[in-house]
Design an enzyme around this catalytic site. Structure first.
Site, short mmCIF file in Angstrom:
data_model
loop_
_atom_site.label_atom_id
_atom_site.label_comp_id
_atom_site.label_asym_id
_atom_site.label_seq_id
_atom_site.Cartn_x
_atom_site.Cartn_y
_atom_site.Cartn_z
N GLN A 178 32.53 45.71 45.29
CA GLN A 178 32.76 44.26 45.39
C GLN A 178 31.55 43.50 45.95
OE1 GLN A 178 35.18 42.39 44.22
NE2 GLN A 178 36.59 43.99 43.58
N CYS B 148 43.98 47.07 39.86
CA CYS B 148 44.40 48.32 39.24
C CYS B 148 45.89 48.56 39.38
CB CYS B 148 43.62 49.47 39.84
SG CYS B 148 41.87 49.14 39.80
N GLY C 32 32.87 52.05 38.58
CA GLY C 32 33.03 52.29 40.01
C GLY C 32 33.92 53.49 40.30
N SER D 71 29.77 48.64 39.89
CA SER D 71 30.50 48.42 38.64
C SER D 71 30.06 47.07 38.07
CB SER D 71 32.00 48.41 38.94
OG SER D 71 32.71 48.13 37.77
N1 PLP Z 1 36.28 49.94 44.01
C1 PLP Z 1 36.65 48.68 44.22
C2 PLP Z 1 36.54 48.11 45.60
C3 PLP Z 1 37.14 47.88 43.18
O1 PLP Z 1 37.51 46.62 43.41
C4 PLP Z 1 37.23 48.46 41.88
C5 PLP Z 1 37.82 47.68 40.77
O2 PLP Z 1 38.88 47.08 40.88
C6 PLP Z 1 36.80 49.79 41.71
C7 PLP Z 1 36.34 50.49 42.80
C8 PLP Z 1 36.86 50.44 40.38
O3 PLP Z 1 35.79 50.05 39.55
P1 PLP Z 1 35.87 50.25 37.97
O4 PLP Z 1 36.79 49.20 37.44
O5 PLP Z 1 34.45 50.05 37.48
O6 PLP Z 1 36.32 51.64 37.72
#
Ligand code: PLP
Length: 375
Positions: free
Chosen positions: A175, A323, A66, A195
């Protein structure tokens, strides 16, 4: 209880990937038989994914997940489509907000923030006012569902508004992919992201949907993979796992939606019964992201230790976006909806594997943490 951070892989996905790992190792760029076979797996997966989203396979570009997909959409919109203004909110995921901020620091764009209310709902009238103000090349970037507080936007409404004012529209759908039916034929939108690990697929794989009307250049340069749009040998096992995860998700969608909604509503009910003063951040209505529940607990003297205590007691939850958990930074999303920081807030998030029995266990543990201690 932290499935918005990531989900366990589905057995069917594991089997599909393991089988392929044992039997196919060609480089999809090789023109010999082994390479051609690997390429077939990728293209079959792309076709399957496009069918679930009602788009063309040519509009799907695989990425490492993502974050990369969000970066590609936003950075390439600025670099290749002449975007000079980005309209977004203060409660986007960091994959979006930090990318937008980086472009701003480099003097590439202006940022305008759309108002969100105390629940985190985007003020669509304010968005229209901002769009009316200036008709220069604009990208609107609004996430479909908020990963911390479960508020959602209506993609059709926002997309239609963006078209009316000639703005490009990107939505982080990380999500909601695999959790909602998304019909890209009906939604006027330029970019959406996915993702696999958010719906029982593997980590390190996702994609960016790019509307065929939009022309951008690659963010990552090198070989000619992904029709010259994303260089690097393809993650064939990840791609096949992503397509399988999507197949399972959409095959069983109504049952899972119902089950997870029941588990979430049960937790709301039990928390209200057992913990006086409990409250919720964001949206908990039936229009919210059904996998996420953000709970605001009564003040406790050791609120800093709250998540850690839960962890010690065997409960995995999150203080905000996955994150940034682990770092001591408070949630920018809760700050963005002006949620007072004096009460501990915990995000619980559910998958098809969670049960009401687990909710009972968690609520019991929480209840114990708020009962007066007998010395
Ligand atoms: N966008 C949202 C809303 C997310 O919840 C996340 C993951 O926590 C991401 C982007 C990032 O995705 P990825 O873990 O595949 O880089």
């Amino acid at each position: 209880m932290d499935n918005a951070a990531t989900t366990p892989m589905d057995e069917e996905v594991v089997n599909e990937m393991a089988n392929l790992m044992r039997n196919s190792f060609g480089n999809p760029s090789s023109i010999h038989a082994l390479g051609r076979e690997a390429r077939t797996h990728i293209e079959k997966s792309r076709k399957k994914i496009a069918e679930y989203l009602s788009c063309s396979p040519a509009e799907i570009f695989f990425t490492s997940g993502g974050t990369e997909a969000d970066n590609m959409a936003i950075r390439c919109a600025v670099e290749d489509m002449g975007v000079k203004r980005i309209i977004t909110t203060t409660i986007e995921h960091h994959a979006v907000s930090h990318t937008v901020e980086d472009l701003w620091h480099k003097n590439r764009i202006r940022i305008q923030f759309v108002n969100v209310n105390v629940q985190g709902h985007v003020d669509v009238h304010h968005l229209e006012t901002l769009l009316q103000e200036d008709d220069g090349p604009t990208l609107v970037s609004l996430m479909h569902a908020n990963n911390e507080i479960a508020t959602m936007i209506d993609l059709l409404t926002v997309g239609t508004l963006c078209r009316k004012y000639n703005a490009y529209f990107h939505s982080d759908t990380v999500q909601t992919m695999g959790h909602y039916t998304i019909n890209l034929k009906e939604i006027p939108i330029d970019f959406v992201t996915c993702s696999a690990h958010k719906f029982h697929g593997p980590k390190g794989i996702g994609f960016l949907y790019i509307n065929s009307h939009v022309k951008i250049k690659p963010l990552i340069t090198g070989g000619s993979q992904e029709r010259n749009m994303r260089a690097g040998t393809e993650n064939i096992y990840g791609i096949v796992g992503l397509a399988k995860a999507m197949e399972v998700a959409y095959r069983d969608l109504p049952a899972h939606q119902q089950h997870i909604t029941e588990v979430k509503n049960y937790m709301i009910k039990k928390l209200r019964e057992e913990i006086p003063g409990v409250d919720f951040n964001g949206d908990i209505s039936d229009k919210s992201l059904y996998t996420v529940l953000n709970v605001k607990f009564p003040t406790t003297p050791d609120s800093e230790m709250f998540l850690m205590k839960l962890d010690i007691l065997g409960i995995c939850a999150s203080g905000g976006s996955a994150c940034s958990s682990g770092s001591n930074v408070g949630s920018h999303v809760l700050a963005g909806i002006k949620c007072a920081g004096d009460r501990p807030s915990i995000r619980f998030s559910f998958s098809k594997y969670n049960t009401k029995e687990e909710v009972d266990k968690v609520v019991n543990v929480l209840k114990g943490m708020f009962e007066p201690q007998v010395v």
